[in-house]
Design a protein around this motif. Structure first.
Motif, short mmCIF file in Angstrom:
data_model
loop_
_atom_site.label_atom_id
_atom_site.label_comp_id
_atom_site.label_asym_id
_atom_site.label_seq_id
_atom_site.Cartn_x
_atom_site.Cartn_y
_atom_site.Cartn_z
N SER A 188 0.88 -1.10 -0.03
CA SER A 188 -0.16 0.00 0.06
C SER A 188 0.87 1.34 0.06
O SER A 188 1.89 1.41 0.67
CB SER A 188 -0.86 0.02 1.35
OG SER A 188 -1.73 1.32 1.39
N GLY A 189 0.36 2.08 -0.64
CA GLY A 189 0.94 3.41 -0.75
C GLY A 189 0.82 4.23 0.50
O GLY A 189 1.92 5.20 0.77
N LEU A 190 0.06 3.73 1.26
CA LEU A 190 -0.15 4.44 2.44
C LEU A 190 0.88 4.39 3.53
O LEU A 190 1.38 5.17 4.55
CB LEU A 190 -1.29 4.13 3.42
CG LEU A 190 -2.74 4.70 2.53
CD1 LEU A 190 -4.07 4.12 3.29
CD2 LEU A 190 -2.77 6.19 2.52
N ALA A 191 1.80 3.33 3.22
CA ALA A 191 2.76 3.03 3.96
C ALA A 191 4.03 4.13 4.03
O ALA A 191 4.75 4.27 5.10
CB ALA A 191 3.51 1.72 3.70
N TYR A 192 3.98 4.94 3.03
CA TYR A 192 4.90 6.06 3.03
C TYR A 192 4.64 7.02 3.93
O TYR A 192 5.49 8.09 4.25
CB TYR A 192 4.90 6.49 1.59
CG TYR A 192 5.73 5.80 0.73
CD1 TYR A 192 7.36 5.97 0.52
CD2 TYR A 192 5.03 4.92 -0.29
CE1 TYR A 192 7.87 5.12 -0.41
CE2 TYR A 192 5.96 4.11 -1.20
CZ TYR A 192 7.17 3.97 -1.19
OH TYR A 192 8.07 3.39 -1.80
N LEU A 193 3.43 7.21 4.71
CA LEU A 193 2.88 8.20 5.60
C LEU A 193 3.72 7.85 6.84
O LEU A 193 4.26 8.85 7.36
CB LEU A 193 1.54 7.80 5.84
CG LEU A 193 0.77 8.84 7.08
CD1 LEU A 193 0.83 10.31 6.09
CD2 LEU A 193 -0.43 8.35 7.49
N VAL A 194 4.32 6.61 7.20
CA VAL A 194 5.36 6.76 8.40
C VAL A 194 6.56 7.21 8.06
O VAL A 194 7.06 8.19 8.86
CB VAL A 194 5.30 4.88 8.63
CG1 VAL A 194 6.48 4.84 9.65
CG2 VAL A 194 4.07 4.43 9.01
N PRO A 195 7.30 6.61 7.07
CA PRO A 195 8.46 7.73 7.02
C PRO A 195 8.42 9.10 6.75
O PRO A 195 9.11 10.07 7.09
CB PRO A 195 9.19 7.09 5.59
CG PRO A 195 8.21 6.36 4.83
CD PRO A 195 7.19 5.99 6.08
N VAL A 196 7.35 9.43 5.97
CA VAL A 196 7.35 11.02 6.00
C VAL A 196 7.08 11.58 7.17
O VAL A 196 7.61 12.80 7.36
CB VAL A 196 6.00 11.24 4.87
CG1 VAL A 196 5.57 12.72 5.07
CG2 VAL A 196 6.35 10.83 3.51
N LEU A 197 6.18 11.13 8.21
CA LEU A 197 5.74 11.67 9.29
C LEU A 197 7.10 11.68 10.27
O LEU A 197 7.45 12.67 10.95
CB LEU A 197 4.72 11.22 10.25
CG LEU A 197 3.29 11.39 9.34
CD1 LEU A 197 2.11 10.46 10.05
CD2 LEU A 197 2.91 13.02 9.42
#
Length: 635
Positions: free
Chosen positions: A407-416
């Motif tokens: 899922s592309g939502l996983a990138y929310l973790v490193p971004v935050l």
């Protein structure tokens, strides 16, 4: 394993574990003047022993086990485990505890309960060593609860302060919430695997599909002890304890227990559980960071920075980066303990924790200023400081983890997580400016009276500050993967991400610039109150949990008084009335019949006796009367 190694290591492990508990018993009855010296001696011996143990570390993990109890044919063992991870933590716990106790000699020199203070510290150190050396989940849980008890005693050390007592109770109760989940996880682990031994819970011996519930229940222990969302509000309130206690419990050891737990149980965590852990850690990082932005208490800013950094470590664990998370735990222990002890020096100098009453202190306490500046740079993650190395290890692992998710939502973790670097720099530079720059704003005394503490306090600060520099961990100031730590605790080598360090440094510089120029806004504004009140979590708890339970308790109390007590009291009154009626019946009924019969018999006896008086005329008269009565009856 060679027998000579086992003969050397096993007694030393037992001695290291028993020494602080013996110190606790001795210090509870020790003289105030000798308590500190005895505590430092015991912890110093423990540090030397832990260094010897780490230096003589066997190649394979060593487990000492003996049967503790047998229930229904099932044997539960008392086991302790020594490996690279526990050896590192042994040295860290002893080292920070020793510096904190040396610092405390001067910081608390007028404290009348000094012997009890050092006794509580020894109890805490012993409990923490038990967690580090635990060989199975059951032993770890026993020492886990003992750490909770020791932290309760230390946070509420100033028993005369209501706020300290409230903070101690809050910490104890919120930790119990997490510990309930931890205990359920232990039960589930034994149910599925028939063992609690860490040596048996390896990736080689686990099924391909793990129940997510096991990992999440065990993770609840970390949520409570390491102040993760939503159980994070106890940590800033725990600053009511002595400042050296804050450095030990809430920077280097107690809160690190949850991270150590995750490292031990990582093989038990399913992919779904790891995703949840990564999300909780990321949310905690942002929540704790924003809660620190507008705080005015010097220790609360540091407390929320601890919450934020713990969230970063937990997120690292959730992304599978065990080595990176433990590396940050190590570096964080040094610069955060240095910050807390430096904050204690500032408080000692100006006699207040309110940063609005400080300012312009850099010229009066230059050693503290330099130490604070270096530790702030390490915490913010600037190059050439230890925090940069460990943060980049976590952030790089988070980016690679996101690449592997579907899922592309996983990138929310490193971004935050990357964004949290700028947030950390913002609130720490704001604090740095309020303390050391501008005009002196205190009304308690002139600036000329502000001075550096003695070397019992400055020595530990300087040493911890020196350990916040990069070269202790890696000769390369931009990467820690070539350093000794990742040789001790191996991790998968991560390919360099050229833009990550650049972006992180840019965010840190931007956040620092905003923090330095930032001025205090109206404290009634909603976005300021959101920070000051920890995201309104305590308010939510008050309305959603505390108030309903309080009303339920009042309702149950009224029901108890009016219904249960009414029934009990009514039964009592009824019993008394029945007893009185029974008494009346017994006295005037049963006793009346008996006494009446006796009276009649007595009267008849007296009449009969009056006839039998020995006089002939009486006998003749009785015979005549009897004969007449008989004739009358017959006729």
């Amino acid at each position: 394993m060679p027998d000579d190694v086992s003969l050397f290591v096993s007694p030393l492990m037992i001695a290291l574990l028993g020494l602080p508990f013996a110190g606790f018993v001795a210090l509870m009855n020790a003289n105030r003047s000798t308590a500190g010296k005895l505590a430092i001696l015991l912890t110093g011996l423990g540090l030397m022993g832990s260094v010897l143990l780490a230096a003589g570390m066997p190649e394979q993990p060593l487990t000492l086990r003996s049967d503790w109890a047998t229930i229904s044919g099932v044997s539960f063992g008392l086991s302790f485990r020594l490996d690279a991870l526990s050896g590192l933590m042994l040295v860290l716990v002893h080292f920070v505890a020793l510096l904190v106790q040396i610092y405390s000699l001067s910081y608390l020199h007028d404290e009348p309960k000094l012997a009890r203070y050092f006794a509580y510290l020894q109890l805490f150190v012993g409990a923490m060593l038990g967690i580090v050396l635990a060989g199975n989940l059951l032993v770890m849980y026993a020492f886990w609860e003992l750490v909770g008890l020791a932290s309760y005693l230390l946070i509420g050390f100033y028993t005369e302060r209501p706020a300290a007592s409230q903070a101690a109770k809050k910490a104890f109760l919120m930790n119990r919430v997490g510990d309930i989940g931890f205990l359920l996880g232990i039960f589930l682990t034994y149910y599925y695997f028939d063992t609690l031994e860490f040596s048996a819970l390896t990736t080689d011996n686990l099924p391909a599909t793990l129940p997510t519930a096991i990992g999440l229940c065990l993770f609840m222990g970390c949520v409570g002890k390491s102040a993760q969302f939503p159980l994070l509000t106890w940590l800033p309130d725990a600053m009511e304890g002595p400042t050296p206690v804050s450095a030990l419990l809430h920077a280097a050891t107690m809160v690190a227990a949850g991270i150590f737990l995750l490292a031990r149980i990582h093989p038990l965590l399913s992919p779904d559980a790891l995703v949840v852990i990564a999300l909780v850690g990321t949310m905690t990082t942002i929540w704790g960071g924003y809660s620190a932005v507008f705080q005015t208490d010097i220790k609360k800013v540091l407390a929320f920075s601890t919450v934020s950094q713990l969230g970063l470590m937990v997120a690292g664990m959730g992304t599978g980066n065990v080595g990176g998370a433990m590396f940050h735990l190590l570096t964080h222990a040094f610069f955060k303990a240095g910050l807390f002890l430096s904050a204690g020096a500032v408080i000692h100098a100006v006699d207040t924790q309110d940063m609005r009453q400080m300012g312009g202190l850099r010229k009066m306490i230059p050693v503290t200023f330099i130490a604070y500046s270096i530790c702030v740079a390490a915490l913010a993650g600037l190059p050439f400081f230890s925090g940069f190395l460990s943060k980049e290890a976590i952030l790089g692992g988070a980016v690679h983890w996101a690449h592997e998710q579907t899922s592309g939502l996983a990138y929310l973790v490193p971004v935050l997580l990357i964004g949290s670097s700028g947030l950390t720099a913002l609130y720490m530079v704001r604090q740095w400016r309020m303390i050391f720059f501008g005009d002196y704003r205190s009304d308690s005394g002139p600036l000329a009276h502000v001075h550096e503490p003695d070397w019992l306090m400055r020595g530990p600060i300087v040493l911890l500050t020196g350990l916040s520099l990069w070269f202790w961990f890696s000769l390369n100031p931009f990467s820690g993967h070539s350093g000794w730590f990742f040789k001790l605790i191996p991790v998968a080598e991560e390919a360099g991400i050229w833009w990550l360090a650049t972006l992180s440094i840019a965010l840190v510089l931007a956040g620092g610039w905003i923090g330095f120029r930032m001025r205090e806004p109206n404290r009634l504004r909603s976005y300021v109150r959101l920070s000051l009140e920890y995201g309104f979590l305590d308010t939510i708890y008050q309305y959603v949990i505390i108030n309903p339970f309080h009303r339920l308790a009042l309702l149950l109390n009224r029901a108890d008084q009016r219904v249960i007590d009414g029934v009990v009291n009514g039964a009592g009154v009824t019993t008394v009335v029945l007893a009185q009626l029974t008494h009346v019946v017994d006295r005037f009924g049963v006793d009346g019949i008996v006494n009446g019969a006796a009276w009649v018999a007595g009267q008849f006896g007296r009449l009969t006796r009056s006839i039998q008086n020995g006089r002939v005329q009486s006998y003749i008269t009785a015979a005549v009367v009897g004969l007449l009565a008989l004739l009358w009856w017959l006729l």
